[in-house]
Every structure is written in structure tokens, then in C-alpha cells.
Scaffold this active site. Structure first.
Site, PDB file in Angstrom:
ATOM      1  N   HIS A 189       4.123  -4.784   3.187  1.00 26.16           N
ATOM      2  CA  HIS A 189       5.126  -4.464   1.984  1.00 26.16           C
ATOM      3  C   HIS A 189       6.254  -3.629   2.599  1.00 26.16           C
ATOM      4  CE1 HIS A 189       0.972  -5.010   0.677  1.00 26.16           C
ATOM      5  NE2 HIS A 189       1.414  -5.222  -0.536  1.00 26.16           N
ATOM      6  N   GLU A 212       3.670 -17.962  -5.115  1.00 21.21           N
ATOM      7  CA  GLU A 212       5.098 -17.908  -4.860  1.00 21.21           C
ATOM      8  C   GLU A 212       5.854 -19.028  -4.778  1.00 21.21           C
ATOM      9  OE1 GLU A 212       3.482 -13.950  -4.045  1.00 21.21           O
ATOM     10  OE2 GLU A 212       2.719 -15.781  -3.387  1.00 21.21           O
TER      11      GLU A 212
END
Length: 360
Positions: free
Chosen positions: A165, A95
Site C-alpha cells: 500500500h 482491476e
């Protein structure tokens, strides 16, 4: 990181005003305009927006983990086939590298649309967003900028995601001058707001409520349109209490408003849409009318963006308040798995808070 591995390897001013749109798209503020509308879900609306962004600007690029085959949530389906692998491509599972690359691409005058597969994994890119993207224009005395950068990230609860998540990290980025933070509540809003973010001359973090990717369905214009940023929307008129929220939480709050109405309580519901910079004037006008306010979001209550709204309302509307500002938010715990129903700011929790505030 198990689920992630399974479903796919998984400047002179801080912000500047829009000078000239990169499109001839028009709208009336609600996504209405000339052209046909079609009933689609939220992920399809995102997909439409990305198709339009790539089609109308050859400087636009889409990249991230697994985006070339459509991504985990299928938001980028068909883009690589239509626009080629030079403009829609996969990245390594990094990322920090995704956002760093996006900053460089945007700094060269391109529209960099970066996807972070889950908002929970945006933290490795935090330094790039906060110390590079947000400060790029300011530190160069407005000689350079990376305003063409848009970072998409699915956020929030999904019913079974657990603590890696399901997080809602928007408040972290609302503390950072130089970027914008936007969260849509529905397919029509998602398409128009995303196109506005992509074409805005500032870097934007665009959080998408993944719970609604397939659940939320509505009529969405097929044409190119944009919705204004930093303009909240009163989606339900009321006189007794103001409710403020964003993203997926709006549907929960609306259910609570409907239940409260059965008890004779009139609720005004506001969708903030843009959290940074947020529309204080619309919220203030509503609270001055109702005298009460309730804020709700999925993120933990302590340090959540609801606290900023609460402080601002107290500063601006203190003498008009009939009750303390109420907040119904996630708990101050890591996001749980089996205990998710207890963590979430549910309809009944909001309804109880509405009644307590009105009867204060």
C-alpha cells in the site's frame, strides 16, 4: 492484502492534441480566475473536480471499488447521492475488469473515470492499460479511440502502508506511448490537473499522493478551471542547482532547498506535474542556467523515471554540466514497513546530495 480487505473489499497517432475542450473553464496556468477560493485539502479538491466533471458532462461516469459510498479515502463522497447510481457505481474487486470496462465505455464516446483503490493493485490492469488503452487509437488508424478514459490511483508512502500500500509505479507507465501520466503536488494542482485529464482526448493515468490527501491544505478556486498538461512549473527560482520532482516529494525537496539556502546554496525547484509526455524544455533551460541537477522520487532508483530525466539532460546539456546528475530516490528493495524511514528519500538525504553536487 490484509489492509486492503479490512478498509474496503476493497489508432493513427499515439497521442493527439486537444481539439476542443469539453468545458468553458478558464485559468491562468495556476488555477486563478474569476470566482471564490476556499481552503481545502487534497482529497476535497479531487472531490470538487469529480463533481464538476459529472455536472458539466452527462457522458461522465465514475466507478471503482467502493466509490458509491465515498471510497477508502472519501474522494467520491456525495457523488452517488447527487448524480445517481447509474453514473457513480461500485465494481467487483477486479482491476482488469475496471479498466477494461472503462476502455469500452470511453470507446463509445463517454468520459470514463475509473478508480483503482491503491496504485499497488493497478498491476492486474497492466495489460488493459498498456496493450489496449494505449494502442486503441494507433491500431485502428485513428478510426476509434478511448481518449475519454482517466484512471485515478492513490500512490506512494503513507507512513504505515508497507509493501502493498505504498508503491510508486509511475515509471512502468512512462514507457508506454499512447497514454499520459500525471501527478499533482497540492490541492489546487490536483483539481485543475484532474479536470484537464478527464477532458483530454487521450487516456490518462492520474496518480494521487495519498500522503497529502488530508495533510496538504491550500486555497483552491471553487469554480471550474483546468491546468495545462505537459507543462512543468518552476516553483522556486535559484542559480546554483536545479531540483526536479513531482507529487508528494516536492514538499520534501522544498524543505531541503530551505536548509541549503542557510548555507548559501541557491536551489531552483521544478515540479514536472506531467511525466508523460514531460516538459524537457523547462528542465533543460534551468539546467543550462545552474549547471547542476538533482532528481528525487519515492520509487526505487534503478529504472525509475529519474533515470530517463538524467539521460535526457546529459544528452541535451552535457557541455553545461558542472557535476554528475544526482538522484535521491527510494532504495532497490520492496517497500518496507518498519524500515520505511530508511527507505524514503528524506530531506537530509537530499540536502547531502545538494551539497555534494554543488561542491563537486
Amino acid at each position: 492484502m490484509g489492509l486492503r480487505n479490512i478498509i474496503g473489499k476493497r489508432l493513427g497517432l499515439g497521442l493527439v492534441r486537444r481539439r476542443k475542450p469539453f468545458s468553458t473553464a478558464t485559468c491562468d496556468g495556476n488555477g486563478n480566475g474569476n470566482g471564490n477560493a476556499k481552503s481545502i485539502n487534497l482529497y476535497s479538491a479531487i472531490n470538487q473536480a469529480l463533481h464538476i466533471a459529472l455536472e458539466t458532462d452527462n457522458r461522465a461516469f465514475v466507478f471503482g471499488e467502493d466509490v458509491s459510498f465515498g471510497g477508502v479515502f472519501r474522494c467520491t463522497t456525495g457523488l452517488s447521492d447527487r448524480f445517481g447510481k447509474a453514473r457513480v457505481f461500485n465494481t467487483p474487486l477486479c482491476e482488469q475488469g475496471i479498466v477494461g470496462f472503462g476502455i469500452g465505455l470511453a470507446a463509445m464516446g463517454n468520459r470514463a473515470i475509473a478508480e483503482i483503490q491503491f496504485a499497488d493493485y493497478i498491476y492486474p490492469a497492466f495489460d488493459q492499460i498498456v496493450n489496449e488503452a494505449a494502442k486503441f487509437r494507433y491500431r485502428s488508424g485513428n478510426q476509434f479511440n478511448c481518449g475519454g478514459l482517466t484512471i485515478r490511483a492513490p500512490y506512494g508512502a503513507v507512513g504505515h502502508g508497507g509493501h502493498y500500500h505504498s508503491q510508486s509505479p509511475e515509471a512502468f507507465f512512462c514507457h508506454v506511448p499512447g497514454i499520459k501520466v500525471v501527478i499533482p503536488r497540492s490541492p489546487r494542482q490536483a483539481k485543475g490537473l484532474l479536470l484537464s485529464c478527464i477532458r483530454d482526448p487521450n487516456p490518462v493515468v492520474f496518480f494521487e499522493p495519498k500522503w497529502l490527501y488530508r495533510l496538504a491544505v491550500e486555497e483552491v478556486p471553487e469554480h471550474d478551471y483546468m491546468l495545462p498538461l505537459s507543462e512543468a512549473e518552476v516553483i522556486r527560482q535559484g542559480s546554483d542547482i536545479t531540483l526536479v520532482g513531482w507529487g508528494a516529494q516536492l514538499s520534501v525537496m522544498e524543505q531541503a532547498c530551505n536548509e541549503a539556502e542557510k548555507d548559501g546554496i541557491s536551489c531552483e525547484l521544478i515540479d514536472l506535474k506531467t511525466l508523460l509526455p514531460w516538459d524537457k524544455e523547462t528542465v533543460e533551460a534551468s539546467v543550462r542556467k545552474t549547471g547542476r541537477v538533482l532528481i528525487s522520487h519515492e520509487a526505487p532508483v534503478t529504472g525509475g523515471f529519474g533515470a530517463e530525466i538524467s539521460a535526457s539532460i546529459v544528452e541535451r546539456c552535457f557541455l553545461r554540466l558542472e557535476a554528475p546528475v544526482a538522484r535521491v530516490c527510494g532504495l532497490d528493495t520492496p517497500f518496507p514497513l518498519v524500515f520505511e524511514p530508511f527507505y524514503m528519500p528524506t530531506k537530509n538525504k537530499i540536502l547531502d546530495a545538494i551539497k555534494a553536487t554543488v561542491n563537486y
